[in-house]
Design a protein around this motif. Structure first.
Motif, PDB file in Angstrom:
ATOM      1  N   LEU A 145     -23.420 -45.567   7.985  1.00  0.00           N
ATOM      2  CA  LEU A 145     -24.463 -46.196   7.188  1.00  0.00           C
ATOM      3  C   LEU A 145     -24.292 -47.705   7.244  1.00  0.00           C
ATOM      4  O   LEU A 145     -23.165 -48.211   7.228  1.00  0.00           O
ATOM      5  CB  LEU A 145     -24.402 -45.699   5.746  1.00  0.00           C
ATOM      6  CG  LEU A 145     -24.625 -44.196   5.571  1.00  0.00           C
ATOM      7  CD1 LEU A 145     -24.312 -43.766   4.145  1.00  0.00           C
ATOM      8  CD2 LEU A 145     -26.054 -43.806   5.942  1.00  0.00           C
ATOM      9  N   ASP A 166     -29.853 -49.491   6.845  1.00  0.00           N
ATOM     10  CA  ASP A 166     -30.248 -48.356   6.010  1.00  0.00           C
ATOM     11  C   ASP A 166     -30.614 -48.805   4.605  1.00  0.00           C
ATOM     12  O   ASP A 166     -31.526 -48.249   3.985  1.00  0.00           O
ATOM     13  CB  ASP A 166     -29.107 -47.335   5.950  1.00  0.00           C
ATOM     14  CG  ASP A 166     -28.773 -46.804   7.323  1.00  0.00           C
ATOM     15  OD1 ASP A 166     -29.627 -46.146   7.937  1.00  0.00           O
ATOM     16  OD2 ASP A 166     -27.646 -47.066   7.801  1.00  0.00           O
ATOM     17  N   GLU A 167     -29.889 -49.789   4.088  1.00  0.00           N
ATOM     18  CA  GLU A 167     -30.198 -50.321   2.766  1.00  0.00           C
ATOM     19  C   GLU A 167     -30.095 -51.836   2.793  1.00  0.00           C
ATOM     20  O   GLU A 167     -29.280 -52.413   3.538  1.00  0.00           O
ATOM     21  CB  GLU A 167     -29.259 -49.744   1.702  1.00  0.00           C
ATOM     22  CG  GLU A 167     -29.414 -48.249   1.497  1.00  0.00           C
ATOM     23  CD  GLU A 167     -29.286 -47.829   0.038  1.00  0.00           C
ATOM     24  OE1 GLU A 167     -28.804 -48.635  -0.780  1.00  0.00           O
ATOM     25  OE2 GLU A 167     -29.671 -46.674  -0.272  1.00  0.00           O
ATOM     26  N   TRP A 247     -20.365 -45.991  -2.614  1.00  0.00           N
ATOM     27  CA  TRP A 247     -21.362 -45.251  -1.831  1.00  0.00           C
ATOM     28  C   TRP A 247     -20.689 -44.421  -0.749  1.00  0.00           C
ATOM     29  O   TRP A 247     -21.039 -43.260  -0.532  1.00  0.00           O
ATOM     30  CB  TRP A 247     -22.362 -46.228  -1.221  1.00  0.00           C
ATOM     31  CG  TRP A 247     -23.585 -45.577  -0.636  1.00  0.00           C
ATOM     32  CD1 TRP A 247     -24.154 -44.400  -1.041  1.00  0.00           C
ATOM     33  CD2 TRP A 247     -24.386 -46.058   0.438  1.00  0.00           C
ATOM     34  NE1 TRP A 247     -25.273 -44.127  -0.276  1.00  0.00           N
ATOM     35  CE2 TRP A 247     -25.436 -45.126   0.629  1.00  0.00           C
ATOM     36  CE3 TRP A 247     -24.328 -47.196   1.231  1.00  0.00           C
ATOM     37  CZ2 TRP A 247     -26.409 -45.301   1.613  1.00  0.00           C
ATOM     38  CZ3 TRP A 247     -25.305 -47.380   2.202  1.00  0.00           C
ATOM     39  CH2 TRP A 247     -26.334 -46.428   2.392  1.00  0.00           C
ATOM     40  N   GLY A 252     -23.640 -38.071  -1.654  1.00  0.00           N
ATOM     41  CA  GLY A 252     -24.902 -38.258  -0.950  1.00  0.00           C
ATOM     42  C   GLY A 252     -24.774 -39.011   0.360  1.00  0.00           C
ATOM     43  O   GLY A 252     -25.726 -39.042   1.158  1.00  0.00           O
ATOM     44  N   ARG A 256     -27.111 -38.413   3.652  1.00  0.00           N
ATOM     45  CA  ARG A 256     -27.933 -39.554   4.076  1.00  0.00           C
ATOM     46  C   ARG A 256     -27.728 -39.803   5.568  1.00  0.00           C
ATOM     47  O   ARG A 256     -28.681 -40.111   6.300  1.00  0.00           O
ATOM     48  CB  ARG A 256     -27.547 -40.790   3.263  1.00  0.00           C
ATOM     49  CG  ARG A 256     -28.288 -42.067   3.656  1.00  0.00           C
ATOM     50  CD  ARG A 256     -29.728 -42.051   3.191  1.00  0.00           C
ATOM     51  NE  ARG A 256     -30.406 -43.296   3.514  1.00  0.00           N
ATOM     52  CZ  ARG A 256     -30.454 -44.357   2.704  1.00  0.00           C
ATOM     53  NH1 ARG A 256     -29.872 -44.316   1.507  1.00  0.00           N
ATOM     54  NH2 ARG A 256     -31.097 -45.437   3.077  1.00  0.00           N
ATOM     55  N   LYS A 260     -30.440 -39.589   8.502  1.00  0.00           N
ATOM     56  CA  LYS A 260     -30.656 -40.764   9.347  1.00  0.00           C
ATOM     57  C   LYS A 260     -30.730 -40.369  10.819  1.00  0.00           C
ATOM     58  O   LYS A 260     -31.599 -40.847  11.556  1.00  0.00           O
ATOM     59  CB  LYS A 260     -29.514 -41.754   9.119  1.00  0.00           C
ATOM     60  CG  LYS A 260     -29.548 -42.986  10.008  1.00  0.00           C
ATOM     61  CD  LYS A 260     -28.353 -43.875   9.706  1.00  0.00           C
ATOM     62  CE  LYS A 260     -28.346 -45.115  10.584  1.00  0.00           C
ATOM     63  NZ  LYS A 260     -27.221 -46.022  10.272  1.00  0.00           N
TER      64      LYS A 260
END
Length: 321
Positions: A145, A166-167, A247, A252, A256, A260
């Motif tokens: 991520l 991703d974020e 995270w 999760g 995630r 992805k």
């Protein structure tokens, strides 16, 4: 003392010189000096050599930080950051943070280096392709991520670099300018894919048309950012690391990552990134090669601090992609 950028002194009546990376500005002006090489992943912290790109690991989180003056990223900056990004992706981490300093995140291509180049059109082309290579590497990372951590401001291609992650996590004082219009450009960096995916086609069209700044809270509200971190600038990096570690260890995170990879496969089946890049660069090539395009006059005025002509009234938008 490290001086990363310089501006040459010009005589009375001469146009103001461009601000350039010190190695560019001093090229040919000094005797031959030894070149100190640094590894792609230069360590951060006390005792480490100075570098505008640094890397550190905190358990499952790797942080690739970069700090280019004014957020401008030349062809060389992009290529070095891409090499560091690829090296960081070889490390045994599950979350990679990109950015994380208190300075500018990125404002896209380096207009000063382009203006000072013997052939500004050719350098514009090299620079935008180097930016695209970097953004593509982030977009196609499927084994971990990626968080874009915006501690300062970001604009144009720099915002699109962040959106490839991703974020997107912004410090509360950050300001984003997700548009290219004021420089007379259509834009690239896969914006016609990433921006509508984030905010929807209608909002994406409005953002590039209105060309207005977006504060961190507004960015979160419209989907341009995922998290706003309330902290002083000096605390931003530590807060990002803490949240990224949490995270990485959450239930999760793995789901995630699975989602992805599936999304990447669907995207390539429906909207291949190569096709997105080709469409965007077709617009950019026409602008770069047209001496009468507003971009050239706007760029010159910006870097030389001259009165600026009016930008184009209506840019090409998402509907043209």
């Amino acid at each position: 003392v490290w001086i990363p950028e310089l501006r040459a002194r010009t005589g009375p009546g001469a146009p103001r010189a461009c601000k350039l990376p010190a190695t560019h500005a001093l090229a040919g002006r000094l005797p031959r000096l030894p070149e100190l090489s640094v590894p792609p992943l230069c360590p951060a912290g006390d005792g480490a050599p100075w570098s505008d790109i640094t890397y550190r690991e905190d358990g499952p989180v790797g942080t690739l930080s970069f700090s280019f003056p004014g957020g401008a990223m030349s062809t060389g900056h992009c290529r070095r950051l891409l090499a560091a990004y690829r090296a960081a992706c070889e490390r045994p981490t599950s979350v990679l943070v990109l950015g994380g300093t208190r300075d500018f995140f990125s404002n896209g291509i380096h207009l000063g280096v382009i203006e000072a180049a013997p052939d500004p059109a050719a350098e514009s082309w090299a620079n935008i392709n180097a930016m695209d290579d970097l953004v593509e590497a982030v977009l196609t990372t499927t084994d971990r991520l990626v968080v874009a951590a915006i501690g300062g401001n970001a604009a144009a291609g720099g915002v699109m670099l962040a959106l490839a992650a991703d974020e997107v996590w912004c410090r509360s004082g950050s300001v984003l300018n997700p548009h290219y219009r004021l420089m007379g450009l259509y834009g690239s960096e896969y914006w016609t894919y990433s921006l509508p995916r984030r905010v929807g086609a209608a909002t994406a069209e409005r953002l590039v048309r209105e060309a207005l700044p977006v504060c961190a809270g507004q960015a979160r509200d419209i989907g341009l950012a995922d998290r706003v971190i309330e902290c002083p600038p000096a605390r931003f990096s530590a807060e990002v690391t803490r949240l990224a570690q949490h995270w990485a260890g959450s239930s999760g995170a793995q789901s995630r990552l699975v989602a992805k990879k599936a999304e990447s496969e669907r995207r390539e089946a429906v909207t291949p990134l190569a096709a997105v890049r080709e469409r965007e660069l077709a617009h950019m090539r026409r602008i770069f090669l047209d001496p009468g395009a507003p971009y050239h006059a706007l760029r010159r005025a910006f870097v030389r601090k001259q009165p600026s002509p009016a930008p184009p009234a209506v840019p090409h938008g998402v509907a043209d992609a």
